[in-house]
Scaffold this motif. Structure first.
Motif, PDB file in Angstrom:
ATOM      1  N   ASP A   1       1.112  -1.433   0.219  1.00 49.38           N
ATOM      2  CA  ASP A   1      -0.335  -0.258  -0.039  1.00 49.38           C
ATOM      3  C   ASP A   1       0.876   0.771  -0.104  1.00 49.38           C
ATOM      4  O   ASP A   1       1.293   1.462   1.242  1.00 49.38           O
ATOM      5  CB  ASP A   1      -1.102  -0.428   1.128  1.00 49.38           C
ATOM      6  N   SER A   2       0.842   2.204  -1.187  1.00 45.76           N
ATOM      7  CA  SER A   2       1.811   3.234  -0.822  1.00 45.76           C
ATOM      8  C   SER A   2       1.306   4.395   0.538  1.00 45.76           C
ATOM      9  O   SER A   2       2.658   5.260   0.298  1.00 45.76           O
ATOM     10  CB  SER A   2       1.016   3.549  -2.992  1.00 45.76           C
ATOM     11  N   HIS A   3       0.530   4.126   1.011  1.00 51.57           N
ATOM     12  CA  HIS A   3       0.289   5.266   2.107  1.00 51.57           C
ATOM     13  C   HIS A   3       1.124   4.939   3.157  1.00 51.57           C
ATOM     14  O   HIS A   3       1.777   5.401   3.589  1.00 51.57           O
ATOM     15  CB  HIS A   3      -0.960   4.904   2.833  1.00 51.57           C
ATOM     16  N   PHE A   4       2.055   3.234   3.091  1.00 54.29           N
ATOM     17  CA  PHE A   4       2.735   3.153   4.222  1.00 54.29           C
ATOM     18  C   PHE A   4       3.919   2.597   3.441  1.00 54.29           C
ATOM     19  O   PHE A   4       4.381   2.304   1.893  1.00 54.29           O
ATOM     20  CB  PHE A   4       2.499   1.549   4.688  1.00 54.29           C
ATOM     21  N   THR A   5       4.736   3.993   4.300  1.00 52.46           N
ATOM     22  CA  THR A   5       6.251   3.508   4.085  1.00 52.46           C
ATOM     23  C   THR A   5       7.168   3.273   5.072  1.00 52.46           C
ATOM     24  O   THR A   5       7.488   3.329   6.498  1.00 52.46           O
ATOM     25  CB  THR A   5       7.387   4.582   3.298  1.00 52.46           C
ATOM     26  N   HIS A   6       8.984   2.931   4.711  1.00 55.62           N
ATOM     27  CA  HIS A   6       9.870   2.793   5.713  1.00 55.62           C
ATOM     28  C   HIS A   6      10.452   3.987   6.505  1.00 55.62           C
ATOM     29  O   HIS A   6       9.577   5.374   6.271  1.00 55.62           O
ATOM     30  CB  HIS A   6      10.673   2.584   4.746  1.00 55.62           C
ATOM     31  N   GLU A   7      10.968   4.066   7.558  1.00 54.73           N
ATOM     32  CA  GLU A   7      11.496   4.398   8.559  1.00 54.73           C
ATOM     33  C   GLU A   7      12.973   4.733   9.022  1.00 54.73           C
ATOM     34  O   GLU A   7      13.386   2.814   8.486  1.00 54.73           O
ATOM     35  CB  GLU A   7      10.621   5.298   9.566  1.00 54.73           C
ATOM     36  N   LEU A   8      13.459   4.969   9.423  1.00 58.07           N
ATOM     37  CA  LEU A   8      14.631   4.777   9.176  1.00 58.07           C
ATOM     38  C   LEU A   8      15.635   2.963  10.941  1.00 58.07           C
ATOM     39  O   LEU A   8      16.692   2.882   9.333  1.00 58.07           O
ATOM     40  CB  LEU A   8      15.441   5.578  10.855  1.00 58.07           C
ATOM     41  N   ALA A   9      14.202   2.862  11.548  1.00 56.62           N
ATOM     42  CA  ALA A   9      14.863   1.603  11.790  1.00 56.62           C
ATOM     43  C   ALA A   9      13.825   0.621  11.306  1.00 56.62           C
ATOM     44  O   ALA A   9      12.705   0.993  11.064  1.00 56.62           O
ATOM     45  CB  ALA A   9      15.309   2.359  13.664  1.00 56.62           C
ATOM     46  N   GLN A  10      14.019  -0.669  11.534  1.00 62.24           N
ATOM     47  CA  GLN A  10      13.035  -1.521  10.969  1.00 62.24           C
ATOM     48  C   GLN A  10      12.034  -1.462  11.926  1.00 62.24           C
ATOM     49  O   GLN A  10      10.900  -3.032  11.637  1.00 62.24           O
ATOM     50  CB  GLN A  10      13.468  -2.682  10.936  1.00 62.24           C
ATOM     51  N   PHE A  11      12.028  -0.781  13.625  1.00 58.16           N
ATOM     52  CA  PHE A  11      10.595  -0.935  13.456  1.00 58.16           C
ATOM     53  C   PHE A  11      10.173  -0.167  13.964  1.00 58.16           C
ATOM     54  O   PHE A  11       8.974   0.134  14.699  1.00 58.16           O
ATOM     55  CB  PHE A  11      11.124  -1.740  15.465  1.00 58.16           C
ATOM     56  N   ASN A  12      10.380   0.832  13.259  1.00 61.14           N
ATOM     57  CA  ASN A  12       9.913   2.188  12.961  1.00 61.14           C
ATOM     58  C   ASN A  12       8.686   1.692  11.247  1.00 61.14           C
ATOM     59  O   ASN A  12       9.317   1.820  10.385  1.00 61.14           O
ATOM     60  CB  ASN A  12      10.374   3.119  12.656  1.00 61.14           C
ATOM     61  N   GLY A  13       7.867   2.622  10.779  1.00 61.72           N
ATOM     62  CA  GLY A  13       7.198   2.917  10.308  1.00 61.72           C
ATOM     63  C   GLY A  13       6.459   3.768   9.589  1.00 61.72           C
ATOM     64  O   GLY A  13       6.351   5.609  10.745  1.00 61.72           O
ATOM     65  N   GLU A  14       5.775   4.349   8.795  1.00 57.61           N
ATOM     66  CA  GLU A  14       5.539   5.328   8.437  1.00 57.61           C
ATOM     67  C   GLU A  14       3.780   5.336   7.167  1.00 57.61           C
ATOM     68  O   GLU A  14       4.211   5.218   6.625  1.00 57.61           O
ATOM     69  CB  GLU A  14       6.053   6.447   7.665  1.00 57.61           C
TER      70      GLU A  14
END
Length: 627
Positions: free
Chosen positions: A74-87
């Motif tokens: 889903d293009s609304h969801f993406t990565h953040e700096l750490a693998q336990f974070n998201g946006e």
């Protein structure tokens, strides 16, 4: 979040200068677009970016976001700096009737959807400015998200700094730490709010955004605990600045603005002043092959300018974008924390945007009635003390955060929301959340601190933090604003899923120690006064030299005719059995049984970080039996 297809700026002068050429060209393009009135000024939109924590069944960081995103698609969801974070990126909405209801619905739907995929990996989503249960071991570089942008940023920021990052944050407790990467930044999760601003009004609106930052933050704090330490009410503010600070403590010879900045001056005419200052003050650290001729719907993307701006973290950050074929400017509010609930976040957004729209006439040239240094100081006071802060407001008058918000700012926000077309019902619904939170003084930070303090009376600090985190998640799912949250009760404590897994969860950190050159008499006195049976022998650098035990001392003393001149190094156990903070309790207990000992020094990376004794184990045994 920014572009992912970037690299560190080239060390070859020709390539780096090519990017800088495009960057300067973007500035000229934007200057011309503003002068010619090409930027959208007919409509205002709002938007939001929701950063999240991913946790496991033990309520600890769970580094599987790449796997979750792979199945979510889903293009609304993406990565953040750490693998336990998201946006989660919400869709932009026209500012007007129903926009905040729509934003809340969007966020609820997106989080429910992402949670659905997270549950496939036995993971959960938690909204918290700083996840209370995060440990130092979670900040290892192996948990950095494997994407070029993040690795490039980590490499370049470390090279610019030239030495490890030193962290010092003082609140009720003191955090002192050193780390060799930007991973400390991953502790922070925010709720970033965007407001589109007409170019002709940008300078006065941006200045007003700076003025109100302190008061808005004071009632929204939600990040009081980091690595078990009670620090600022919004610790993210101090942590973020220190986590990406490229200023070296050894080579600094002149004043230099950090990359995380409140700003140095009021704007006089336009947003260009910020972009030009950022280029002048901060070296380019990321590169892209996209040039200034790149367009979207026939409109310049200004990719180089946007990329460079994305490496400078103003708390109110100016952004350029394109929506429906029209270029625009917006202010990104970056200081609001994630959580405690979606309704709290949307209420914070409504309060900020209402204040922006309700800017009083006298504040349109705010430099006449307020010093920027006062606005900056107000902001830092709010981060430190939350609603306990006292501000210097317009015309220099002093006022408490509570009185300023209730008597002055909420009426302004209400007026601004009505001016923007919101119904009385919608404006009142969200601003009442702010009002009740301020009147009761129950922010997310206060709830967490109060409950951890209460839980610590019958459990360890670590277990209290885990149990409070369990309570946070439960209340968050109910989406009840934080001022209505009840304290954690006895039934919740008994049903808590928290478990003791590692030495770090129960070890003692309040350590009494001596040095090898100290006298035995001195060591015996301390052990007698503190009623302890073991004492660590540590050198000035924090390295373990040995261990004193009551049994060893008794044996030595009874076998000697004179002990007055004896030194600790003559009596101590010189090679004691040790464990690390990540050692499982099962393994630690097995070691104690194998070697028939009642204590274990806890050593990480050559430095003593704690001490585990049979008394610590007895404490958790009693707690578990009560459950």
């Amino acid at each position: 979040m920014g572009r992912l297809d970037v690299t560190p700026v080239s060390t070859k002068p020709q390539e780096s200068n090519t990017f800088i050429h495009h960057l300067l060209k973007d500035v000229k393009l934007l200057e011309r677009m503003i002068a010619e009135g090409q930027l959208d000024g007919d409509i205002q939109r709002i938007g939001a970016e929701q950063e999240i924590n991913l946790i496991d069944s033990a309520y600890r960081p769970y580094p599987i976001m790449p796997e979750v995103l792979a199945v979510a698609e889903d293009s609304h969801f993406t990565h953040e700096l750490a693998q336990f974070n998201g946006e989660i990126n919400a869709d932009p909405l026209p500012l007007g009737a129903g926009c905040f209801y729509a934003l809340e619905n969007q966020l609820n739907e997106h989080i429910a959807k992402l949670n659905h995929f997270a549950h496939q990996f036995d993971a959960k989503i938690l909204l918290a400015g700083i996840l209370p249960t995060i440990r130092r071991s979670d900040l290892d570089k192996t948990f950095l998200t494997p994407i070029g942008r993040y690795h490039a940023l980590d490499i370049l920021l470390r090279e610019l700094r030239g030495e490890p990052y030193d962290f010092r944050i003082e609140g009720t407790d003191l955090l002192l730490d050193r780390h060799d990467s930007t991973m400390f930044e991953s502790c922070n999760t925010s709720f970033q709010v965007h407001l589109q601003i007409p170019a002709r009004e940008f300078a006065s609106m941006y200045n007003w955004a700076q003025a109100i930052a302190g008061p808005v933050l004071s009632c929204a704090t939600n990040s009081p605990i980091l690595l078990g330490k009670r620090l600022w009410r919004e610790t993210r503010i101090a942590l973020f600045q220190q986590a990406v600070d490229t200023r070296s403590t050894t080579s600094q010879t002149h004043d230099k603005e950090p990359r995380v900045s409140f700003g140095t001056t009021w704007l006089e005419e336009s947003v260009l002043e910020i972009f030009k200052e950022d280029i002048a003050r901060h070296r380019v650290i990321l590169n892209t092959t996209v040039d200034s001729d790149d367009k979207k719907d026939g409109v310049p993307r200004l990719s180089s300018l946007s990329l460079h701006g994305g490496t400078i973290y103003r708390w109110n950050r100016p952004c350029y974008g394109i929506t429906s074929g029209k270029p625009h400017l917006r202010i990104e509010n970056r200081y609001l924390p994630a959580g405690p609930t979606i309704i709290d976040e949307v209420a914070n957004s409504a309060f900020w945007i209402g204040l922006m729209q309700g800017i009083p006439k006298e504040a349109k040239d705010i430099s006449r009635i307020m010093d920027l240094e006062d606005a900056r100081t107000n902001f830092l006071k709010a981060a430190r003390m939350g609603l306990g802060a006292q501000f210097r407001w317009l015309d220099g008058r002093r006022i408490t955060a509570k009185n300023l918000i209730i008597d002055h700012l909420l009426p302004l926000a209400y007026s601004g929301l009505q001016k923007s077309g919101l119904t009385k019902k919608e404006a009142t619904h969200y601003l009442n959340v702010i009002k009740q939170r301020v009147v009761s003084e129950k922010t997310g930070s206060q709830w967490l601190l109060d409950n951890v303090a209460a839980l610590k009376k019958s459990s360890t600090t670590d277990d209290a933090i885990v149990t409070a985190t369990v309570g946070m998640l439960k209340r968050q799912k109910e989406n009840i604003p934080v001022h209505q949250w009840k304290p954690i009760d006895a039934l919740e404590m008994k049903s808590s899923n928290s478990r003791y897994h590692s030495v770090s969860q129960i070890m003692s950190k309040d350590i009494f120690s001596v040095q090898a050159s100290d006298s035995v008499e001195y060591a015996c006195s301390i052990m007698d006064w503190r009623k302890i049976h073991h004492m660590l022998v540590i050198d000035e650098k924090g390295s373990l030299q040995g261990l004193l035990t009551a049994g060893k001392l008794v044996h030595h003393i009874t076998s000697q005719e004179q002990v007055g001149n004896q030194l600790v190094k003559e009596v101590m156990i010189k090679d004691p059995v040790t464990v690390s903070s990540d050692t499982t309790l099962e393994d630690a207990i097995a070691l104690m049984q194998k070697h028939k000992i009642g204590s274990l020094p806890v050593v990480d990376e050559g430095r003593v970080v704690g001490f585990l004794s049979t008394n610590d184990i007895f404490k958790i045994t009693a707690a578990l039996l009560k459950k």
